[in-house]
Design a protein around this motif. Structure first.
Motif, short mmCIF file in Angstrom:
data_model
loop_
_atom_site.label_atom_id
_atom_site.label_comp_id
_atom_site.label_asym_id
_atom_site.label_seq_id
_atom_site.Cartn_x
_atom_site.Cartn_y
_atom_site.Cartn_z
N GLN A 344 -9.06 37.40 -38.09
CA GLN A 344 -9.32 36.62 -39.42
C GLN A 344 -8.42 35.64 -39.88
N ASP A 346 -6.39 32.20 -40.13
CA ASP A 346 -6.65 30.69 -40.06
C ASP A 346 -5.50 30.17 -39.41
N TYR A 347 -5.67 30.18 -38.02
CA TYR A 347 -4.46 29.69 -37.18
C TYR A 347 -3.99 28.09 -37.50
N ASP A 348 -4.79 27.48 -37.82
CA ASP A 348 -4.46 26.15 -38.00
C ASP A 348 -3.51 26.05 -39.38
N HIS A 349 -3.89 26.58 -40.28
CA HIS A 349 -3.08 26.98 -41.56
C HIS A 349 -1.83 27.61 -41.19
#
Length: 534
Positions: A344, A346-349
């Motif tokens: 779950q 948000d890897y970009d964030h």
């Protein structure tokens, strides 16, 4: 704020902390909320709320209150308020703000030596060792307690002022003959003068019932170092075993927990879709990962000789972003708290936040290093969150790596596997397993560098690393940066010229290490085959 109000708030904070000690965190949280509701702009109240939320495992709220304390700090704040706000921010991983809030502090207004010593120790915790040493220099002629002398010595050690550091450690021992930390620092510095006197003094107190477990373990580690330097392996090993037995009794380590966590990471990550690789922040972090005490500091020193690279030391920053995303503090790198959220995240964030929060560190340079060794647990997550990141995995002969861990006193919650040979074997297998998994998934993001190759051919390995990272060629031929400063356990060793003296250092204790060798023989054989080919 009046002194009466200060006293009142201090008393209420003392009561809250007593509730925590009594195992009543919910009451502590209630009382802290009342205090903040009554004094919403009070820095000490906000810092206490930060602490309470931290211990109840709520990173998001602990960070929120730390930042509120930061917002209230000003040049009109007392030194206690400023340092408390900085401490709160440091605790929650807001390192830039923890440093920035200290700019409000006017040291000219602080005259008391004990207060200045406290401030200096805090600068040390911020890795501002030059500032810490400067303050200690100012009060060095004052009557200081042994702990202040000890910390003064550590600051000087990190700055490479070994003779001055030694003098402070000796003063600390003079004030407290049971100061195991200072004895340990002297043994690491390999001070030959008065060695027999130091050994006799430690043997005199090491079995005293007045000696607490931490200092007892430190003294046994110190005796190991002293006897090892004297080429007396029998006596050295006796104290090494005792050091680890004492230390193992004071830390919690659950090998089955780590094993379950490792497998969960692998199983969960396998279910993720192929990463997009979209994020490119311009800045390129270079992560140096691996087991501790395997050459991470030496590798960072070599990287720092490239003008484009800013060395930043051991950052807990990526792990902290995972904690915030999971809203849970991890008890160790394999903490079960984040695994349930891998799918779950948000890897970009996470990647952008990591880069944003560390932008102040690299001073405008394109590259910066993060040599937190336990980031190997998250290597695949790093590659997903920051696709342009470079991950250098430093490896070492498994027996040397494990022996180097076994002979080291680490922090209270760091590398808790390292005090028992069976635990070390279990952990090494997990380390090898997860690194093999990450390298299969992100082969272009991870470069293996063998410690033995690094010390045998530093120029050749530096060129491999340069090409992997995309660094420009150096005009000079320096392999190491002479100005490099580190506030790690390797502070003394890393200032020596590159040498091969630590290769196969475990062989001196081959008989005693035989059980571990049997457990890890397949890894040792495979590693030695790779080394011969390389």
């Amino acid at each position: 704020m009046s002194n009466d109000l200060n006293t009142l708030i201090d008393e209420r904070i003392k009561h809250i902390n007593n509730l925590i000690k009594e195992g009543k965190p919910e009451f502590a949280q209630f009382e802290s909320a009342k205090l903040v509701a009554q004094y919403p702009r009070n820095i000490m109240a906000l810092c206490q709320m930060t602490y309470v939320f931290y211990i109840v495992n709520d990173p998001k709220n602990s960070t929120r209150y730390a930042r509120l304390a930061y917002a209230q700090a000003s040049s009109d704040s007392s030194w206690r308020e400023i340092v408390s706000a900085s401490n709160a921010l440091l605790m929650v991983g807001e390192i830039e703000e923890a440093n920035a809030v200290m700019h409000h502090l006017d040291l000219a207004k602080v005259d008391d030596a004990q207060e200045l010593s406290y401030i200096a120790r805090h600068y040390g915790s911020l890795d501002q060792v030059e500032m810490a040493a400067k303050i200690f220099d100012r009060i060095s002629a004052s009557t200081l307690d042994f702990h202040s002398r000890q910390m003064y010595g550590v600051s000087l050690l990190y700055l490479g002022k070994f003779a001055e550091a030694r003098a402070e450690f000796e003063k600390a021992i003079g004030l407290n003959p049971m100061d195991g930390v200072s004895y340990n620092q002297l043994s690491v510095l390999k001070v030959t003068e008065k060695r027999d006197e130091r050994i006799a003094a430690m043997l005199k107190v090491v079995d005293s019932p007045k000696l607490d477990a931490v200092n007892k373990s430190y003294m046994h580690f110190s005796l190991f170092n002293e006897y090892d330097a004297m080429n007396n392996p029998e006596a050295a090993w006796e104290h090494l075993q005792k050091a680890n037995q004492v230390r193992r009794s004071t830390v919690h380590h659950d090998a089955s927990y780590d094993s379950e966590a490792c497998q969960n990471i692998i199983d969960t990550y396998r279910q993720l879709p192929t990463p997009s690789g979209a994020l490119d922040g311009g800045t390129v972090p270079i992560f140096i990962v691996g087991l501790p005490r395997t050459g991470t500091t030496l590798l960072e020193k070599i990287l720092s000789s490239f003008g484009e690279v800013q060395p930043c030391g051991e950052l807990r920053a990526f792990r902290r972003e995972l904690e915030i995303a999971s809203n849970a503090n991890f008890i160790d790198p394999f903490g079960l708290g984040f695994q349930k959220n891998i799918a779950q995240f948000d890897y970009d964030h996470i990647g952008l936040e990591y880069l944003r929060k560390n932008a102040w560190r690299h001073e405008g340079k394109k590259y910066f290093t993060d040599k937190e060794p336990s980031n190997y647990v998250y290597a695949g997550l790093i590659a997903r969150a920051i696709p342009n990141a470079k991950i250098i995995h430093i490896t070492r002969n498994p027996m040397d790596a494990c022996f180097s861990n076994y002979k080291q006193f680490f922090g209270p919650a760091s590398f808790t596997y390292s005090y028992d040979l069976a635990d070390i074997a279990d952990h090494y297998r997990l380390y090898a397993k997860i690194m093999q998994f990450w390298k299969q998934l992100a082969p272009d993001s991870i470069l293996d560098v063998k410690y033995e190759s690094l010390v045998d051919d530093p120029e050749g390995q530096a060129e491999r690393i340069r090409q992997f990272c995309g660094l420009k060629r150096k005009e000079g031929g320096e392999t190491e940066s002479p100005a490099y400063i580190t506030s790690t356990l390797s502070a003394a060793q890393v200032r020596a010229p590159i040498h091969k003296g630590n290769v196969n250092s475990w062989e001196r204790y081959r008989v005693q290490m035989e059980p571990l060798y049997i457990e890890l023989r397949e890894y040792v054989d495979a590693y030695e085959r790779e080394l011969r080919v390389e």
